[in-house]
Write a protein that holds these residues in place. Structure first.
Motif, short mmCIF file in Angstrom:
data_model
loop_
_atom_site.label_atom_id
_atom_site.label_comp_id
_atom_site.label_asym_id
_atom_site.label_seq_id
_atom_site.Cartn_x
_atom_site.Cartn_y
_atom_site.Cartn_z
N TYR A 78 20.67 51.48 -29.37
CA TYR A 78 21.20 50.42 -28.39
C TYR A 78 22.73 50.45 -28.82
O TYR A 78 23.10 50.11 -30.06
N SER A 79 23.56 50.33 -27.95
CA SER A 79 24.77 50.27 -27.76
C SER A 79 25.40 48.86 -27.53
O SER A 79 25.31 48.52 -26.61
N PHE A 80 25.75 48.19 -28.32
CA PHE A 80 26.10 46.71 -28.05
C PHE A 80 27.45 46.72 -27.37
O PHE A 80 27.81 45.77 -26.40
N LYS A 81 28.20 47.69 -27.35
CA LYS A 81 29.46 47.90 -26.68
C LYS A 81 29.14 48.06 -25.06
O LYS A 81 29.89 47.13 -24.35
N GLU A 82 28.34 48.64 -25.05
CA GLU A 82 28.07 49.36 -23.63
C GLU A 82 27.08 48.77 -22.90
O GLU A 82 26.81 48.53 -21.71
N GLY A 83 26.05 47.80 -23.78
CA GLY A 83 25.08 47.25 -23.31
C GLY A 83 23.88 48.12 -23.02
O GLY A 83 23.01 47.50 -22.10
N THR A 84 23.79 49.33 -23.25
CA THR A 84 22.74 50.44 -22.93
C THR A 84 22.28 50.92 -24.04
O THR A 84 22.85 51.16 -25.09
N TYR A 85 21.10 51.61 -23.90
CA TYR A 85 20.45 52.65 -24.92
C TYR A 85 21.25 53.70 -24.90
O TYR A 85 21.48 54.56 -23.64
N LYS A 86 21.77 54.50 -25.73
CA LYS A 86 22.37 55.58 -25.72
C LYS A 86 21.71 56.84 -26.62
O LYS A 86 21.22 56.48 -27.72
N LEU A 87 21.90 57.94 -26.23
CA LEU A 87 21.28 59.10 -26.81
C LEU A 87 22.22 59.65 -28.08
O LEU A 87 23.28 59.96 -27.97
N ILE A 88 21.56 59.59 -29.17
CA ILE A 88 22.24 60.08 -30.26
C ILE A 88 22.31 61.95 -30.51
O ILE A 88 21.08 62.29 -30.52
N GLY A 89 23.37 62.27 -30.24
CA GLY A 89 23.38 63.84 -30.20
C GLY A 89 23.30 64.44 -31.68
O GLY A 89 22.89 65.42 -31.75
N VAL A 90 23.67 64.03 -32.67
CA VAL A 90 23.75 64.33 -34.14
C VAL A 90 22.66 63.86 -34.76
O VAL A 90 22.37 62.71 -34.97
N VAL A 91 21.70 64.88 -35.04
CA VAL A 91 20.44 64.82 -35.73
C VAL A 91 20.48 65.54 -37.13
O VAL A 91 20.96 66.58 -37.30
N ASN A 92 20.04 64.50 -38.28
CA ASN A 92 20.17 65.38 -39.60
C ASN A 92 18.96 66.40 -39.73
O ASN A 92 17.74 66.41 -39.52
#
Length: 697
Positions: A78-92
């Motif tokens: 969840y991105s508090f700045k944009e107020g929506t859920y965002k997909l994380i592109g970088v995975v370990n």
């Protein structure tokens, strides 16, 4: 599906699913016999598949990659700045198979040296105990030898002679190690750490009490119908945006696509950049103030002491030079100070050569950061004029070479204007030479006026989402009526180049034309002029009412002259020939008798009628190259500086010397009178002298 292999002989080379053995798992006959005599048997798993030779010889390649196949690819946060859920592109992608915490210590480290020293101490202590034990044994043997000698002296017979016993004792002495030197140990009870003997500064606690920020508890449940409603709203928004894009012109679509690409590229970058922008701007200003510290000191404190020895003449001190790489080949077509922030001014860039038209630029500079503009707006057509609203200093109206007008909002720093005219909404057919904000209309809507070479003076009103135009007056060249077919009279349209509105009488304004005439017009009458002045022999470049005197205005032209008028008299009160085409004039805000003019030969002229009525008290070239032509000039409303722009895109800031801004001197026993009334009386006195001379002649 993987296939199993048929049983194969063990001497065959490795194929798919086969193994090679050197020896059999066991022997059936004669375990003790020779190896050549033993019979070899193949052992096959019962579920092994039988494959052909081609299938066995087939090779399968496997590629190792650094990616973890079990790593999740759809983590959402969840991105508090944009107020929506965002997909994380970088995975370990790191997978740890084995880890062990070691306890090895390097020999060269401090801990390694300590342990080595402890081991040496322990070894030396053991050797010392061994030496003590060996000494006690030697003493016992010596006593035994003495007893034996005593017995021999007494006549007792022994089996071992005395010489052999002595040899044995010497051998034992040689075999025992010598006692090592004892090392001095540090006295641990007398050790002091020097770092602790320094004086520690006393700590002070400061506390303050403040009101805690207000908090509110919010809780909600996401039901199925709420999720459905949210999706429906999102779909409606997407449909509305598609409809707006369809209604846009192809040029606006291209600009919109470019803006969207820029926005997406900026969003793809780190979100933390936006948090640093304000701090970075402050640091940049601090660095620039350190870089241009000598200029800032001159701006604030320097006064030309040589003015005392000059005969009422002054000078201009160059301060900052504002330029941008994007505006290198564009002329400065407009200058305007911000009415609220005295250090901020707007610059319009375009081209006066109709054969070399290119893009336009609107730049806003601050004297706190002369190296780079605060705002940058680009347009497809060159900007020819601009004006900033007095009550809303973030609104900037501009006029373009293609006849359009547009309004930029500094609170929305994107390249697209908030309002823009079009062919449907009544744009001009020729370049717009001047725009000017007016007071709000009866419905409290913002409005402004524009003048163009097509002869129309148009009033524009800002509604919610569009610009509405009204033709106030159409300029007609006098004495140019022609008789057409069927007795129709054809009028030649006049070409407006400049205008200015009266400071007190709202309906009255002046219009300068390419024919050299100045018309006094009214907003109420669209068919007739209130008065006409045969002002110049060439195009009128600028017209400006005096900020103090209600009857006085000034005009300049390409015929090399600057003229000062009383609008009740049709002949000029003062005429000044500057030996070159005059690009712009401006009244000083601090005196009714001071004004400045710039010419195309690169000079800036400053006049003070109260000191010298016949010529300028300062004529100074301010551009570096002689080819550069100065196009515009503006006084700062507060500080004693002016800005001038040339046709190479440069804006130069100049400070007026004390002689150019003289204030009335104090007389003994009298206070200095200041204010608009004093300035009006000072200019009236000059005008009365001129009127008397004219009446006598």
């Amino acid at each position: 599906m993987p296939q199993k292999q048929p049983p194969r002989r063990q001497s065959i080379s490795v194929g798919r699913g086969t193994r090679k053995r050197d020896e059999d798992s066991g022997t059936e006959v004669g375990e003790g016999t020779d190896e050549w005599a033993q019979s070899k048997a193949t052992v096959r798993p019962p579920d092994q598949l039988e494959l052909t030779d081609a299938e066995l010889k087939e090779e399968f390649t496997r590629i190792l990659t650094a990616n973890n196949p079990h790593a999740p690819q759809n983590i959402v946060r969840y991105s508090f700045k944009e107020g929506t859920y965002k997909l994380i592109g970088v995975v370990n992608q790191l997978a740890v198979h084995f880890s062990q915490v070691g306890n090895l210590i390097p020999k060269d480290s401090d801990e390694g040296r300590r342990q080595h020293y402890r081991d040496e101490l322990a070894a030396s202590s053991q050797e010392s105990t061994k030496v003590v034990i060996s000494e006690t044994e030697i003493l016992e043997e010596e006593e035994e030898l003495k007893e034996a000698e005593a017995e021999t002296e007494a006549g007792s017979q022994t089996d071992m002679p005395v010489a052999e016993v002595a040899e044995k004792v010497t051998e034992e002495e040689l075999m025992t190690p010598k006692q090592p030197k004892e090392r001095k140990l540090t006295n641990k009870f007398n050790f002091s750490e020097r770092a602790s003997q320094t004086l520690n500064n006393p700590l002070r606690d400061r506390e303050c009490q403040m009101e805690p920020p207000p908090r509110t508890n919010f809780s909600a449940t996401a039901n199925q119908w709420e999720i459905y409603d949210a999706y429906v709203e999102e779909l409606e928004k997407q449909e509305k945006t598609k409809e707006k894009e369809k209604a846009k012109t192809p040029v606006a679509k291209k600009m919109g696509k470019m803006a969207m690409r820029k926005m997406t590229s900026m969003e793809s970058q780190s979100d933390d950049i936006t948090k640093v922008t304000q701090a970075a701007k402050i640091v940049e200003r601090m660095v620039n103030q350190n870089t241009y510290d000598d200029v800032a000191q001159d701006f604030k404190y320097y006064e030309d002491a040589a003015d005392e020895y000059r005969d009422q003449e002054g000078t201009l001190l160059p301060l900052w030079k504002f330029q941008n790489d994007k505006a290198k080949r564009l002329a400065v077509t407009a200058l305007c100070w911000n009415p609220k922030y005295n250090d901020l001014f707007a610059v319009g860039h375009g081209s006066y050569d109709f054969m070399k038209q290119s893009q336009g630029l609107l730049l806003l500079y601050s004297m706190k950061n002369p190296s780079f503009p605060e705002y940058i707006f680009s347009s497809e057509s060159g900007i020819m004029c601009l004006d900033m609203h007095v009550d809303h200093p973030y609104l900037v109206v501009v006029g373009h070479y293609d006849g359009n007008v547009a309004i930029y909002n500094l609170k929305k720093p994107h390249s697209q204007p908030s309002f823009r005219s079009s062919a449907k909404s009544g744009k001009h057919s020729d370049p717009v030479w001047q725009v000017r904000w007016q007071k709000d209309d009866m419905d409290n809507n913002l409005n402004f006026f524009s003048v163009s070479s097509d002869g129309r003076i148009v009033s524009w009103t800002l509604l919610k989402s569009e610009l509405v135009h009204t033709d106030v007056i159409k300029l007609k060249a006098e004495g140019s009526t022609m008789d057409g077919l069927d007795g129709l009279q054809l009028h030649t349209m006049g070409c407006g180049t400049a205008f200015d509105f009266h400071k007190e009488i709202d309906y009255m304004f002046l219009v300068g034309t390419e024919e050299g005439k100045i018309y006094k017009c009214s907003k109420s009458y669209s068919s007739k002029f209130l008065d006409t002045y045969d002002a110049h022999n060439m195009a009128v470049d600028a017209v400006s009412w005096s900020p103090y005197h209600t009857k006085v205005f000034m005009s300049c032209s390409s015929d090399w002259t600057v003229k000062i008028w009383d609008h009740t008299i049709k002949t000029p009160m003062f005429i000044y020939d500057l030996n070159s085409a005059v690009g712009d004039v401006a009244w000083a805000p601090y005196s009714s008798t001071v004004f400045a003019a710039v010419t195309t030969n690169g000079k800036t002229h400053v006049f003070d009628l109260s000191i010298n009525k016949y010529e300028a008290i300062c004529s100074q070239p301010v551009v570096t190259k002689k080819k550069n032509k100065i196009t515009h000039v503006q006084f700062n409303p507060i500080h004693p500086i002016i800005i001038v722009g040339d046709d190479r895109g440069h804006v130069i800031c100049l400070k007026l010397s004390p002689n150019l801004r003289k204030m009335p001197k104090e007389k003994k026993g009298q206070e200095v009178q200041k204010g608009p009334a004093v300035e009006i009386a000072k200019l009236d006195k000059l005008l009365n002298l001129v009127r008397e001379v004219k009446t006598k002649t």
